[in-house]
Design an enzyme around this catalytic site. Structure first.
Site, PDB file in Angstrom:
ATOM      1  N   GLY A 104     -36.306 -43.356  15.043  1.00 22.68           N
ATOM      2  CA  GLY A 104     -34.954 -42.876  15.325  1.00 22.68           C
ATOM      3  C   GLY A 104     -33.966 -44.006  15.511  1.00 22.68           C
ATOM      4  N   SER A 108     -34.522 -46.782   8.215  1.00 23.43           N
ATOM      5  CA  SER A 108     -34.384 -46.400   6.807  1.00 23.43           C
ATOM      6  C   SER A 108     -32.966 -46.657   6.295  1.00 23.43           C
ATOM      7  CB  SER A 108     -34.788 -44.947   6.583  1.00 23.43           C
ATOM      8  OG  SER A 108     -33.916 -44.071   7.241  1.00 23.43           O
ATOM      9  N   ASP A 151     -25.283 -43.255  10.709  1.00 26.86           N
ATOM     10  CA  ASP A 151     -26.165 -44.419  10.727  1.00 26.86           C
ATOM     11  C   ASP A 151     -25.566 -45.576   9.933  1.00 26.86           C
ATOM     12  OD1 ASP A 151     -27.666 -42.537  11.965  1.00 26.86           O
ATOM     13  OD2 ASP A 151     -29.068 -42.241  10.321  1.00 26.86           O
TER      14      ASP A 151
HETATM   15  C1  GLA Z   1     -30.300 -38.703  11.546  1.00 29.22           C
HETATM   16  C2  GLA Z   1     -29.226 -38.703  10.473  1.00 29.22           C
HETATM   17  C3  GLA Z   1     -27.859 -38.905  11.095  1.00 29.22           C
HETATM   18  C4  GLA Z   1     -27.622 -37.888  12.193  1.00 29.22           C
HETATM   19  C5  GLA Z   1     -28.794 -37.867  13.173  1.00 29.22           C
HETATM   20  C6  GLA Z   1     -28.683 -36.791  14.201  1.00 29.22           C
HETATM   21  O1  GLA Z   1     -30.416 -39.951  12.128  1.00 29.22           O
HETATM   22  O2  GLA Z   1     -29.476 -39.723   9.543  1.00 29.22           O
HETATM   23  O3  GLA Z   1     -26.855 -38.852  10.111  1.00 29.22           O
HETATM   24  O4  GLA Z   1     -27.413 -36.622  11.624  1.00 29.22           O
HETATM   25  O5  GLA Z   1     -30.031 -37.723  12.523  1.00 29.22           O
HETATM   26  O6  GLA Z   1     -27.585 -36.994  15.005  1.00 29.22           O
END
Ligand code: GLA
Length: 348
Positions: A104, A108, A151
């Protein structure tokens, strides 16, 4: 030549970027590094000690490889670049990283972003954040999930010692300084959330539920229970981001912490993207007087973010070890407990 791309942790604003609501992530000091040289052949040759060698052609058909294969990230980068620019030169690139994958922390997106920038630089192109933001989120969909642009914005445009308020449609980026005494620990739940693997369908289903929920509201028709809960999460989380920015600006740790806890409850009970490990981690943190804690990122595993006084981080980390990690095998402190420092993005 070399490109560094940091990971990111989201402070607040979860599962709302793909509904075009503002989010508040920050880049962290852990990062991937791509050392590359330009080559005449129109290919990307990638090498990583952990994942081995891959080769991807710049031209021709781009079919995804098996889910989770790291060649997919390079293919996603090639696709992102081709969406806007014409390339003639390839690269030979070596990837190293201290950013744990499937945690998380956007490893990636960092990989995709890194290869995209490297390829462009090899072809004499210095892209802007705005240009990259137009192609990267779509490129990511090549690897299977349909996330938003949070991200990429965070890993590109964050500034040191700041969080980044990212708005969408139109894109807006605003650095919000983080007071020096605020401390954040990113704690791994020890459950991997492979977005390109098992969590992919779950992730995409939340997006669909929210989207169809909003469409039905618009059309005046009745929402299913799932849609109703998704909409409730999205609307309340959007509001929490606004309040969190205000709390940050007036250095109000208590209010900020409470918002993180509410965000977790909403993600757990309404959107249902948490898991027992993440809930337990948040629980242990709060029982040990964290200012706030919640799952961060897509959920279904991965990490929680724990907010405490900066001076209190060692004690808090020990409390997490005693209350959570001690019961689990495979814990490695430097991999699973990260003191996140707000860091600069790849283009800063
Ligand atoms: C992933 C996705 C992001 C966002 C998060 C949840 O990391 O890549 O764009 O949607 O989940 O907040």
């Amino acid at each position: 030549m070399r490109v560094h791309v940091p990971g990111r942790v989201n402070l607040i604003g979860e599962h709302i970027d793909y509904h075009n609501l503002a989010v508040l992530p920050m880049a962290i000091q852990r990062r991937i590094c791509i050392d590359f040289t330009t080559i005449r052949d129109a290919v990307v040759r990638g090498y990583s000690e952990e994942y081995g060698r891959v080769e991807v052609a710049l031209q021709g058909d781009l079919k995804p490889d098996a889910p989770g294969a790291w060649s997919n990230y390079i293919k996603a980068a090639v696709q992102a670049v081709r969406a806007r620019w014409k390339l003639t030169q390839g690269i030979e690139a070596k990837v190293t990283s201290d950013l744990p994958p499937a945690a998380g922390l956007s490893s990636s997106s960092a990989l995709l972003t890194g290869f995209t920038i490297a390829l462009l630089q090899a072809n004499g192109i210095e892209p802007t954040v705005e240009e990259l933001m137009e192609v990267l989120p779509d490129g990511e969909q090549f690897v299977g999930t349909r996330g938003g642009g949070m991200d990429h914005a965070a890993v590109l445009a964050s500034e040191a010692n700041c969080s980044l308020l990212v708005g969408f449609a139109p894109l807006s980026l605003r650095s919000v300084p983080i007071p020096d005494t605020w401390g954040f620990i990113v704690a791994h739940s020890m459950k991997t959330a492979e977005k390109s693997g098992g969590a992919k369908e779950q992730f995409n289903s939340r997006r669909v539920a929210g989207q169809s929920g909003f469409e039905k509201i618009h059309a005046g028709s009745k929402l299913s229970d799932e849609e109703e809960r998704a909409v409730r999460h999205v609307q309340s989380e959007g509001q929490r981001v606004t309040e969190a920015v205000c709390a940050l600006q007036r250095n109000d740790k208590v209010a900020f912490g409470a918002l993180l806890c509410e965000s977790h409850r909403s993600l757990r009970d309404d959107l249902r993207v948490s898991c027992t490990e993440l809930d337990e981690l948040v629980d242990v943190a709060m029982k040990n007087n964290a200012l706030g804690a919640r799952l961060t990122g897509a959920g279904f595993g991965g990490c929680a973010i724990v907010f405490c006084e900066k001076d209190d981080r060692e004690r808090m980390a020990q409390a997490l070890v005693d209350g959570f990690y001690v019961k689990r095998s495979g814990f490695v402190k430097e991999r699973h407990l990260i003191f996140a420092e707000p860091s600069a993005g790849a283009l800063r």
